[in-house]
Design a protein around this motif. Structure first.
Motif, PDB file in Angstrom:
ATOM      1  N   ASN A 120       0.853  -1.181   0.000  1.00  0.00           N
ATOM      2  CA  ASN A 120       0.000   0.000   0.000  1.00  0.00           C
ATOM      3  C   ASN A 120       0.888   1.229   0.000  1.00  0.00           C
ATOM      4  O   ASN A 120       0.919   1.989   0.954  1.00  0.00           O
ATOM      5  CB  ASN A 120      -0.887  -0.020   1.238  1.00  0.00           C
ATOM      6  CG  ASN A 120      -2.211   0.656   0.971  1.00  0.00           C
ATOM      7  OD1 ASN A 120      -2.380   1.339  -0.031  1.00  0.00           O
ATOM      8  ND2 ASN A 120      -3.140   0.471   1.869  1.00  0.00           N
ATOM      9  N   PRO A 121       1.651   1.396  -1.055  1.00  0.00           N
ATOM     10  CA  PRO A 121       2.634   2.489  -1.045  1.00  0.00           C
ATOM     11  C   PRO A 121       1.945   3.833  -1.198  1.00  0.00           C
ATOM     12  O   PRO A 121       0.763   3.915  -1.532  1.00  0.00           O
ATOM     13  CB  PRO A 121       3.516   2.182  -2.267  1.00  0.00           C
ATOM     14  CG  PRO A 121       2.623   1.446  -3.169  1.00  0.00           C
ATOM     15  CD  PRO A 121       1.653   0.677  -2.322  1.00  0.00           C
ATOM     16  N   GLU A 122       2.703   4.873  -0.947  1.00  0.00           N
ATOM     17  CA  GLU A 122       2.128   6.205  -1.097  1.00  0.00           C
ATOM     18  C   GLU A 122       1.720   6.418  -2.540  1.00  0.00           C
ATOM     19  O   GLU A 122       2.425   6.005  -3.453  1.00  0.00           O
ATOM     20  CB  GLU A 122       3.169   7.262  -0.703  1.00  0.00           C
ATOM     21  CG  GLU A 122       3.246   7.479   0.778  1.00  0.00           C
ATOM     22  CD  GLU A 122       4.177   6.478   1.427  1.00  0.00           C
ATOM     23  OE1 GLU A 122       5.325   6.389   0.974  1.00  0.00           O
ATOM     24  OE2 GLU A 122       3.744   5.785   2.347  1.00  0.00           O
ATOM     25  N   VAL A 123       0.635   7.083  -2.720  1.00  0.00           N
ATOM     26  CA  VAL A 123       0.117   7.271  -4.072  1.00  0.00           C
ATOM     27  C   VAL A 123       0.948   8.325  -4.798  1.00  0.00           C
ATOM     28  O   VAL A 123       1.161   9.403  -4.258  1.00  0.00           O
ATOM     29  CB  VAL A 123      -1.354   7.712  -4.007  1.00  0.00           C
ATOM     30  CG1 VAL A 123      -1.864   8.051  -5.375  1.00  0.00           C
ATOM     31  CG2 VAL A 123      -2.173   6.599  -3.397  1.00  0.00           C
ATOM     32  N   PRO A 125      -4.635  12.138  -2.804  1.00  0.00           N
ATOM     33  CA  PRO A 125      -3.807  10.965  -2.543  1.00  0.00           C
ATOM     34  C   PRO A 125      -3.462  10.900  -1.065  1.00  0.00           C
ATOM     35  O   PRO A 125      -3.587  11.869  -0.338  1.00  0.00           O
ATOM     36  CB  PRO A 125      -2.566  11.220  -3.399  1.00  0.00           C
ATOM     37  CG  PRO A 125      -2.540  12.682  -3.600  1.00  0.00           C
ATOM     38  CD  PRO A 125      -3.944  13.162  -3.551  1.00  0.00           C
ATOM     39  N   ARG A 126      -3.024   9.752  -0.615  1.00  0.00           N
ATOM     40  CA  ARG A 126      -2.644   9.518   0.778  1.00  0.00           C
ATOM     41  C   ARG A 126      -3.797   9.726   1.737  1.00  0.00           C
ATOM     42  O   ARG A 126      -3.607  10.095   2.883  1.00  0.00           O
ATOM     43  CB  ARG A 126      -1.509  10.443   1.220  1.00  0.00           C
ATOM     44  CG  ARG A 126      -0.274  10.320   0.412  1.00  0.00           C
ATOM     45  CD  ARG A 126       0.857  10.874   1.211  1.00  0.00           C
ATOM     46  NE  ARG A 126       1.850  11.453   0.344  1.00  0.00           N
ATOM     47  CZ  ARG A 126       2.903  12.118   0.786  1.00  0.00           C
ATOM     48  NH1 ARG A 126       3.060  12.278   2.069  1.00  0.00           N
ATOM     49  NH2 ARG A 126       3.773  12.589  -0.044  1.00  0.00           N
ATOM     50  N   VAL A 154      -8.581   6.309  -0.301  1.00  0.00           N
ATOM     51  CA  VAL A 154      -7.767   5.851  -1.435  1.00  0.00           C
ATOM     52  C   VAL A 154      -6.957   4.635  -1.024  1.00  0.00           C
ATOM     53  O   VAL A 154      -6.795   3.677  -1.788  1.00  0.00           O
ATOM     54  CB  VAL A 154      -6.861   7.001  -1.921  1.00  0.00           C
ATOM     55  CG1 VAL A 154      -5.854   6.495  -2.917  1.00  0.00           C
ATOM     56  CG2 VAL A 154      -7.706   8.072  -2.551  1.00  0.00           C
ATOM     57  N   ARG A 155      -6.478   4.630   0.197  1.00  0.00           N
ATOM     58  CA  ARG A 155      -5.716   3.466   0.664  1.00  0.00           C
ATOM     59  C   ARG A 155      -6.607   2.245   0.756  1.00  0.00           C
ATOM     60  O   ARG A 155      -6.194   1.129   0.448  1.00  0.00           O
ATOM     61  CB  ARG A 155      -5.128   3.745   2.040  1.00  0.00           C
ATOM     62  CG  ARG A 155      -4.063   4.762   1.990  1.00  0.00           C
ATOM     63  CD  ARG A 155      -2.997   4.454   3.026  1.00  0.00           C
ATOM     64  NE  ARG A 155      -1.927   5.396   2.882  1.00  0.00           N
ATOM     65  CZ  ARG A 155      -0.900   5.178   2.062  1.00  0.00           C
ATOM     66  NH1 ARG A 155      -0.822   4.091   1.368  1.00  0.00           N
ATOM     67  NH2 ARG A 155       0.037   6.078   1.964  1.00  0.00           N
TER      68      ARG A 155
END
Lengths: 326, 427
Positions: free
Chosen positions: A323-326, B176-177, B181-182
């Motif tokens: 689940n890496p940073e987007v 994002p983040r 989204v996760r």
């Protein structure tokens, strides 16, 4: 289209595995907080029920426990002497087993074994090694019962699942029933752990009714933040009058905590690290929670371990950062 | 002066008296009783006074009130489209999303990704994206992110896999983040992986309960690809659940191995018809009946040794070349002794007459059944708790889990009273 396939069972298990299906507070498992370890002599004097000792879940609306734990203990001298005698005889047996070999079996058996029977169900005392529970603990209406099957040859776990959510304002999902093995206890209430390092799959001989189950393995961890960790996988029964032999390799078990599948996965450790019991298998459990109201039944003949030489997979899920940073 | 824009102000509970027309119509659709002609004539969104008394919780309970033309993606889309076009600031949209999520299973769109996309498009894109690392540090927009998580959680519960468009929408709304989204990433990893975990998968669209479902169920449990499934009696009427119909269906399965076993079983020993045993096909429960016999005594289990056999060479060679002599896959446990299964059957009704017709049909392929006593042990399968002999007199307290005292104990002798004198019908 992809939506058609979502009617299949897999969403039920993702629900079980991925969501906090039952509880918004602590999840009931066979685990224990380190600070609640009982005094070894007093442990057997307390009641034998697992749920009160091991869970920190409090039903919404119920009063918190005001009575200190020591007041529950029965300080009877005669009973204490009886307990002491039992524990000493257990200790004697354990010493003898230690001298024979690991786990009480001679060395050649330990080194050469490829199968092992863990639990078989042939008598009432075999059934007493298991504890059944259902969502009655959180206020639901499912029922579950365990009895010996025909001719005392198998255990029958049956009951009714009811997904009606208890109206306490906190719980969102309901409807589960489970059967868990009692963790192995040595003399003077010491915790024992299983050593399954010779094997790589779980072998179950069951006869179900077509409903899917989930198998949970609890490793009693040293650190309290891991106390809700469970390793889960699914057991699909086909139904029918024939016995099914289900082999589940340990590489397929995924890690979840409090009902949510974790991002960082690692394979389950089958042996006990003797210097520190970080991950050592303590209990096994079966759960049904497939969101379908109705009666269920499962007959279990025995549960064993198998060293499947044809299975070479180490772990089924990727261990890199998923689940890496987007 | 008509203040149309004032309709979107949050007056009262969502769906209550002061609520906008569209939301009330969404609620009215689900609370209207099924056969109400006045309700049908009322149509949609035309502000009937009858709907005013309906409070927000009232519509959640009655799912039977939803009519067929009100279900489906079209109805959901119409309700949301009217709301999307409502002018002015959209206050109360978190409550709207919560109400729409609860309405989706009622309207039947919970398994459709398009419906969730439509819902996500209602949320604003931009205002909820944290600007800069310091705002991100302070857990920004907690309720809004929780709302996004609830949408994804419902998608997960109903097994809807998000796709690139879902992720795009979530990125635009939450940035994002963010937690939604996760969670979307997590779903995209686990759901496709766990989809194919079932070793005995069922077809995605199951037939309704009846003859077709019974055929599928028998095919599933027959455990033999050579098993022949025969319909001994067609149902009258054809469709629908056949309980209590004029002529229930009877469908049976028997394989050639089972036929030979039955022929070897011999007419001297009785055979038993046992049932009903449950079989679940996802959400449908079927019942099947089994024709089986008692296990043979040890001296009858194998054929007597042939006096002309060769003692120097084996007659059958079962070489398992994949395993060596050091491999031992047997478990040290006593085998469960159970008699052989001769045939399986599913019937619309579980009484003796129907099963007798099944035995009569089986007799055509197995003539030995004509002279074998057939004992009916119906109700000897493991029934749900409390079913045999009626419910327990005193219902157990809810916190105590104890098995009820079943009137019959386990074991073969348990079904003695179900076996009438001699054999049942079937000749």
């Amino acid at each position: 289209p992809i939506n058609c396939l979502t009617g299949s069972e897999f969403f039920k298990f993702t629900n079980m595995a991925l969501t906090a299906t039952l509880l918004n507070s602590a999840y009931l498992g066979g685990r224990c907080c380190r600070r609640k370890v009982l005094h070894p002599l007093l442990g057997p004097l307390l009641s034998n029920s697992m749920s009160k000792l091991y869970s920190s879940y409090r039903r919404p609306g119920s009063q918190p426990e005001k009575k200190p734990t020591w007041q529950n203990i029965d300080f009877s001298f005669k009973k204490g002497i009886d307990v002491l005698k039992t524990q000493l005889s257990m200790l004697k047996k354990e010493t003898k087993d230690y001298l024979i070999g690991p786990g009480g079996h001679p060395f050649n058996q330990y080194l050469l074994e490829q199968t092992r029977v863990l639990w078989e169900f042939r008598s009432q005392e075999d059934l007493n090694k298991w504890v059944i529970s259902s969502d009655v603990e959180i206020g639901g209406k499912s029922e579950v019962y365990l009895k010996l099957g025909r001719n005392n040859q198998a255990a029958l776990l049956y009951g009714t699942l009811n997904t009606e959510v208890p109206r306490d304002g906190e719980t969102k999902y309901s409807g589960y029933c489970s059967m868990r093995a009692k963790p192995p206890v040595g003399s003077f209430a010491r915790k024992k752990y299983y050593d399954w390092s010779n094997f790589n799959s779980l072998y179950l001989r069951v006869r179900g009714d077509g409903r899917p189950w989930m198998i949970n393995i609890y490793t009693d961890p040293y650190f309290s933040h891991q106390k809700d960790d469970l390793y889960n996988y699914f057991m699909f029964t086909r139904g029918g009058p024939y016995w099914e032999e289900i082999k589940i390799p340990f590489s397929k078990f995924f890690l979840s905590s409090r009902g949510r599948v974790q991002d960082d996965q690692h394979p389950i450790w089958l042996d006990k690290a003797s210097f520190i019991y970080t991950l050592a298998i303590s209990t096994l459990g079966f759960t049904i929670g497939d969101k379908v109201d109705g009666p269920f039944q499962l007959e279990i003949d025995f549960i064993g371990l198998l060293n499947d030489r044809a299975h070479t997979e180490e772990f089924a899920y990727e261990t890199y950062k998923k689940n890496p940073e987007v | 002066m008509r203040l149309h824009w004032a309709r979107v102000l949050p007056r009262g509970l969502w769906g209550g008296w002061g609520a906008p027309q569209v939301a009330r119509s969404l609620c009215q659709r689900s609370s209207r009783p099924a056969g109400d002609p006045a309700g049908q004539a009322g149509g949609d969104a035309s502000g009937d006074a009858a709907g005013e008394a309906v409070g927000a919780p009232a519509w959640r309970g009655s799912s039977r009130g939803v009519q067929d033309e009100d279900r489906g993606p079209a109805a959901f889309a119409a309700a949301l489209a009217a709301l999307e076009q409502a002018p002015g600031r959209r206050v109360g949209r978190l409550e709207l999303v919560a109400a729409a999520l609860a309405a989706m299973p009622v309207l039947g769109v919970a398994r459709e990704r398009e419906a969730y996309h439509r819902l996500l498009r209602l949320l604003p894109r931009g205002p909820w994206v944290p600007r800069g690392p310091f705002q991100r540090l302070l857990a920004p927009f907690p309720q809004q992110q929780e709302c996004g998580l609830q949408i994804l959680e419902q998608m997960e519960r109903y097994g809807v896999v998000p796709d690139a468009e879902t992720r795009f929408l979530l990125l635009g709304i939450f940035g994002p983040r963010s937690r939604p989204v996760r969670k979307c990433q997590r779903l995209l990893y686990w759901l496709p992986r766990l989809r194919h975990v079932d070793p005995h998968p069922l077809p995605p669209h199951l037939p309704p309960p009846g003859l077709a479902a019974a055929r599928l169920g028998l095919h599933r449990i027959a455990n033999d690809p050579d098993a022949r499934i025969t319909v001994y009696q067609h149902p009258v009427p054809d469709e629908g659940d056949n309980e209590g119909s004029v002529q229930p269906y009877i469908i049976g399965a028997q394989s050639p191995d089972q036929q030979s076993l039955l022929a070897r079983h011999g007419p001297a020993r009785p055979v038993f018809v046992e049932g009903p045993f449950p079989l679940w096909l996802r959400r449908t429960r079927l019942c099947y009946y089994v024709l089986r016999g008692d296990p043979l005594p040890p001296h009858l289990r194998e054929d007597p040794p042939d006096p002309e056999r060769s003692l120097y060479y084996p007659l059958h060679l079962d070489l398992d070349l994949e395993r060596g002599p050091w491999d031992d896959d047997d478990f040290d446990v006593e085998e469960v002794e159970e008699g052989p299964v001769f045939a399986l059957c599913m019937a619309g009704a579980g009484d003796r007459r129907t099963l007798g017709k099944w035995i009569a049909g089986l007799q055509e392929a197995n003539p030995v059944l004509g002279s074998t006593p057939v004992v009916f042990r119906l109700g000897d399968g493991h029934p749900p708790a409390g079913a045999p002999g009626g419910p327990p007199a005193v219902p157990p307290p809810p916190a105590v889990l104890e098995p009820p005292d079943l009137p019959r104990g386990p074991g073969h002798s348990g079904g003695a009273d179900a076996a009438g004198p001699g054999s049942g019908a079937g000749q």
